[in-house]
Scaffold this motif. Structure first.
Motif, short mmCIF file in Angstrom:
data_model
loop_
_atom_site.label_atom_id
_atom_site.label_comp_id
_atom_site.label_asym_id
_atom_site.label_seq_id
_atom_site.Cartn_x
_atom_site.Cartn_y
_atom_site.Cartn_z
N VAL A 139 0.83 -1.21 0.00
CA VAL A 139 0.00 0.00 0.00
C VAL A 139 0.87 1.25 0.00
CG1 VAL A 139 -1.64 1.33 1.37
CG2 VAL A 139 -1.97 -1.13 1.09
N THR A 140 1.97 1.22 0.77
CA THR A 140 2.87 2.38 0.82
C THR A 140 3.51 2.63 -0.53
OG1 THR A 140 3.32 2.06 3.17
CG2 THR A 140 4.92 3.34 1.92
N LEU A 141 3.98 1.57 -1.16
CA LEU A 141 4.58 1.74 -2.48
C LEU A 141 3.54 2.27 -3.47
CD1 LEU A 141 7.20 -0.33 -4.29
CD2 LEU A 141 5.09 0.20 -5.51
N TYR A 142 2.34 1.69 -3.42
CA TYR A 142 1.26 2.13 -4.32
C TYR A 142 0.95 3.61 -4.12
CZ TYR A 142 -3.55 2.68 -5.98
OH TYR A 142 -4.68 3.12 -6.61
N ARG A 143 1.00 4.05 -2.88
CA ARG A 143 0.68 5.45 -2.58
C ARG A 143 1.66 6.40 -3.27
NH1 ARG A 143 1.10 5.30 2.79
NH2 ARG A 143 -1.02 4.47 2.95
N HIS A 144 2.92 6.00 -3.33
CA HIS A 144 3.94 6.87 -3.91
C HIS A 144 4.17 6.62 -5.40
CE1 HIS A 144 5.12 8.57 -0.07
NE2 HIS A 144 5.18 7.35 0.44
N PHE A 145 4.01 5.39 -5.83
CA PHE A 145 4.28 5.01 -7.23
C PHE A 145 3.14 4.12 -7.72
CE2 PHE A 145 8.33 5.48 -4.97
CZ PHE A 145 8.89 6.53 -5.68
N PRO A 146 2.11 4.71 -8.33
CA PRO A 146 0.92 3.95 -8.71
C PRO A 146 1.16 2.80 -9.69
CG PRO A 146 0.45 6.29 -8.69
CD PRO A 146 1.92 6.16 -8.53
N SER A 147 2.29 2.79 -10.40
CA SER A 147 2.60 1.69 -11.30
C SER A 147 4.11 1.49 -11.33
CB SER A 147 2.09 1.96 -12.72
OG SER A 147 2.93 2.90 -13.37
#
Length: 203
Positions: free
Chosen positions: A52-60
């Motif tokens: 979720v943290t990675l997704y928050r900063h880098f959506p893809s």
């Protein structure tokens, strides 16, 4: 769900310790092992963050690749802008420093070659890696051409392109060849290309 996260253009970029940790991990892994060889889950695990943290900063994953190359590009911009600024009234000195900075700073650190060439070689068409590689290379070439124009060089455009070819070849050679004279060979070639088109000194 694989390595591709759903892109959401409305998610803003954020500056945080987690983002920098993700980006530093991606930078290391992408450069050392290649973009396509490194999965999102590996980056999550080594960066010590949640999905979720990675997704928050880098959506893809492509967003992460773009950020990785932006980070590398920012270094190149800062280095070249700094050299030009420190030689504001000496374009010939700036051109020589661009060569020596490469031998001093990059031949050792770019042990696997140019990160932009490496990343763009993994993709085709208009992928962000190829677009960003063209952008930074075009920008560097134009900075060199500008310095050559300031010297009334006979062929600033063509020579700038040739100097970039030599620079690219030297970085590749540094990662592949056992040339103990790489730095001096590169600088000699660089200087000769510049000098060949400069106006003759008055007698």
């Amino acid at each position: 769900m694989g390595d591709v996260l759903t892109r959401d253009p409305e998610v803003p970029k954020r500056t945080s310790a987690a983002r920098e940790r993700i980006l530093a991990t991606a930078d290391r892994l992408f450069y050392d092992e290649g973009v396509q060889a490194v999965g999102i889950q590996r980056i999550i695990a080594e960066a010590g963050v949640t999905r979720v943290t990675l997704y928050r900063h880098f959506p893809s994953k492509d967003d992460l690749v773009a950020a990785y190359l932006e980070r590398r590009s920012a270094y190149d911009h800062a280095q070249i802008d700094g050299i030009i600024e420190s030689h504001r009234d000496d374009p010939r000195g700036a051109l020589s420093e661009l060569a020596t900075a490469l031998t001093r700073d990059d031949f050792g650190s770019l042990r696997r070659g140019c990160p932009f060439i490496n990343a763009s070689a993994e993709f085709t068409g208009s992928h962000v890696a190829r677009v960003m590689a063209r952008e930074i290379r075009s920008w560097v070439t134009e900075q060199i051409a500008g310095l050559l124009r300031a010297l009334d060089h006979a062929d600033p455009r063509g020579t700038a392109e040739q100097l970039m070819m030599v620079r690219t070849g030297a970085v590749v050679s540094g990662s592949l060849d056992a040339n103990d004279h790489l730095s001096e060979d590169f600088v000699r070639c660089w200087e000769r290309l510049i000098d060949a088109g400069l106006p003759a000194a008055p007698r």
